[in-house]
Write an enzyme that holds these catalytic residues in place. Structure first.
Site, mmCIF file in Angstrom:
data_model
loop_
_atom_site.group_PDB
_atom_site.id
_atom_site.type_symbol
_atom_site.label_atom_id
_atom_site.label_comp_id
_atom_site.label_asym_id
_atom_site.label_seq_id
_atom_site.Cartn_x
_atom_site.Cartn_y
_atom_site.Cartn_z
ATOM 1 N N ARG A 60 0.864 -1.255 -0.139
ATOM 2 C CA ARG A 60 0.048 -0.008 -0.071
ATOM 3 C C ARG A 60 0.853 1.330 0.069
ATOM 4 O O ARG A 60 0.642 2.191 -0.741
ATOM 5 C CB ARG A 60 -0.799 0.000 1.132
ATOM 6 N N TYR A 112 -15.090 18.065 -14.990
ATOM 7 C CA TYR A 112 -15.766 16.662 -15.323
ATOM 8 C C TYR A 112 -16.944 16.408 -14.342
ATOM 9 O O TYR A 112 -16.697 17.042 -13.155
ATOM 10 C CB TYR A 112 -14.484 15.779 -15.023
ATOM 11 N N ASP A 183 -6.486 19.646 -14.586
ATOM 12 C CA ASP A 183 -6.675 18.284 -15.016
ATOM 13 C C ASP A 183 -6.498 18.186 -16.236
ATOM 14 O O ASP A 183 -7.207 18.737 -17.422
ATOM 15 C CB ASP A 183 -8.293 18.063 -14.641
ATOM 16 N N LYS A 208 -7.988 7.322 -19.240
ATOM 17 C CA LYS A 208 -8.202 7.710 -20.525
ATOM 18 C C LYS A 208 -7.045 7.486 -21.445
ATOM 19 O O LYS A 208 -6.395 6.097 -21.828
ATOM 20 C CB LYS A 208 -8.600 9.256 -20.519
HETATM 21 C C1 LIG Z 1 -12.684 10.376 -16.371
HETATM 22 C C2 LIG Z 1 -12.359 11.710 -16.092
HETATM 23 C C3 LIG Z 1 -12.049 11.983 -14.686
HETATM 24 C C4 LIG Z 1 -12.278 10.884 -13.565
HETATM 25 O O1 LIG Z 1 -11.537 9.756 -13.790
HETATM 26 P P1 LIG Z 1 -11.634 8.065 -13.197
HETATM 27 O O2 LIG Z 1 -10.397 7.686 -13.571
HETATM 28 O O3 LIG Z 1 -12.942 7.863 -13.952
HETATM 29 O O4 LIG Z 1 -12.047 8.199 -11.672
HETATM 30 C C5 LIG Z 1 -11.345 13.024 -14.185
HETATM 31 N N1 LIG Z 1 -11.275 14.202 -15.096
HETATM 32 C C6 LIG Z 1 -11.492 13.859 -16.538
HETATM 33 C C7 LIG Z 1 -11.356 14.985 -17.271
HETATM 34 C C8 LIG Z 1 -12.050 12.705 -16.781
HETATM 35 O O5 LIG Z 1 -12.473 12.511 -18.194
#
Ligand SMILES: *Cc1c(COP(=O)(O)O)cnc(C)c1O
Length: 411
Positions: A60, A112, A183, A208
């Site tokens: 962890r 998001y 982000d 992504k």
């Molecule tokens: C998908 C996404 C998130 C969240 O990520 P997860 O891995 O699904 O928890 C945050 N910001 C953006 C821009 C995203 O596309």
């Protein structure tokens, strides 16, 4: 015979592709394995109390595959440190939990959906208040209070692909000692490196583009500050929202081709964007790679070679019904949430990813019922373009001759 370790192929001055392939990818010193083994052990032997054999004690706290992945992301984001989490959402949660109770956060409006949910429904439980603004570059100074500790930017925004000038926002925030988080999920580190433009932390949903194969849910944050490293790695361990060794290994493997995938996705989205712009069935196209984009100048300044990335959205003629039909009529684009994978996806934000946002709020930021979002994968540009054009033709024809449930564009 003495074994000499060759100098590492990935120095900070290496090109992006070299760093993507080599950073965090040391050969196994005992076997010579070129690809690191998946280290499933949860615990690591110690030679004396408090003296582990290597740098690991308990998985962890730290794990070899996670560390390799973190080192690679740090190298790709021009950061000193990176910390991986079990999802992009867990990354957001840990950063927000690092703030003292009573802190204030300023965020762009079109973040998001899951980030919006955390900000409005979870953060307040530990005394953190969030203000949203649609024009952060314009009015950030008006929103700053003595309690403001963090500014949260998403650029490009989802799903309208608006851009924020990171340098402008960071300059205003830093005058007050406020930290800036970007982000960077939609562009990936290949196209944009927010720390180079003054951000303090860059976050990704690794789910992504970084993993890129739609088979891992994971997140990461990268930054330079030692103090942040202490605070966030403490929380990473204390909260325990960490990725598995296998997911870290898979995401690391995926990221080795990030530069190739991001370039191809940009080529494809550019071809699709031009085709959409030329179509009589389209009201508007949102793509930062097009000269028609209102923030094209920011893209040229902030993105590698002014690239637009693989994401775009557009408004189809024929309202919501046409948008829905379009997504059922594509043959290569799959109707699904998520983005950034090798396969192309499409969705209707107003009834899928952004359904939770009230209609007036949605439309104020450009998320109309007739908006379709596309994630261009790495298939062939010509095939994607033809797929979009045939689906457009049929969706608009069907919904304008009375077959659709709502042929009238209701705005
Ligand atoms: C998908 C996404 C998130 C969240 O990520 P997860 O891995 O699904 O928890 C945050 N910001 C953006 C821009 C995203 O596309």
């Amino acid at each position: 015979m003495t074994i000499t370790t060759p100098p590492r192929a990935s120095s900070p001055s290496s090109g992006f592709g070299t760093r993507a392939v080599h950073a965090g990818s040391e050969h196994d010193p005992s076997t010579g394995a070129v690809i690191p083994a998946i280290s499933l052990s949860t615990t690591f032997a110690q030679t004396a109390v408090g003296q582990p054999v290597g740098e690991y004690e308990y998985s962890r706290s730290s794990n070899p595959n996670r560390k390799n992945f973190e080192d690679m992301v740090a190298a790709l984001e021009n950061a000193k440190h990176a910390l991986a989490f079990s999802s992009g959402s867990a990354t957001t949660a840990v950063i927000l939990q690092s703030l003292a109770s009573g802190s204030h956060v300023i965020s762009v409006s079109d973040v998001y959906g899951g980030t919006h949910r955390y900000f409005t429904q979870v953060a307040k439980a530990h005394g953190v208040k969030v203000t949203f603004t649609p024009e952060i570059e314009v009015d950030i100074r008006e929103h700053i209070t003595p309690a403001t500790k963090l500014v949260w930017i998403e650029t490009p925004s989802n799903p309208t692909l608006r851009l924020v000038d990171i340098r402008a926002v960071a300059t205003a925030a830093h005058e007050h000692g406020i930290m800036v988080v970007v982000d960077n999920t939609f562009l990936s580190p290949y196209i944009q490196n927010p720390l180079d433009h003054g951000a303090d932390i860059v976050v990704h949903s690794v789910t992504k583009y970084i993993n890129g194969h739609s088979d891992v849910v994971m997140g990461v944050a990268a930054f330079n500050s030692e103090e942040l490293f202490k605070r966030l790695s403490f929380l990473q361990n204390a909260i325990g929202a960490i990725p598995s060794a296998f997911d870290a290994w898979l995401a690391h493997r995926g990221a080795k081709t990030l530069h190739l995938r991001a370039r191809e996705a940009t080529t494809n989205a550019t071809a699709v964007g031009h085709a959409l712009e030329a179509s009589p069935h389209v009201i508007a196209v949102n793509y930062p790679g097009l000269d028609s984009h209102p923030h094209r100048a920011i893209a040229k300044k902030q993105h590698r070679n002014g690239m637009g990335g693989g994401m775009l959205s557009f408004r189809i003629r024929g309202g919501h019904a046409a948008a829905e039909r379009f997504c059922q009529l594509t043959r290569i684009f799959t109707l699904a949430e998520s983005l950034g994978g090798v396969e192309s996806l499409c969705e209707v934000p107003s009834s899928m990813t952004h359904a939770g946002i009230p209609k007036e709020q949605r439309e104020a930021v450009g998320v109309f019922d007739d908006l379709v979002r596309l994630s261009c994968g790495v298939e062939d540009a010509e095939d994607l373009k033809n797929d979009v054009l045939q689906a457009l033709e049929r969706a608009v024809a069907e919904t304008s001759n009375g077959n659709g449930t709502n042929g009238v564009n209701g705005h």
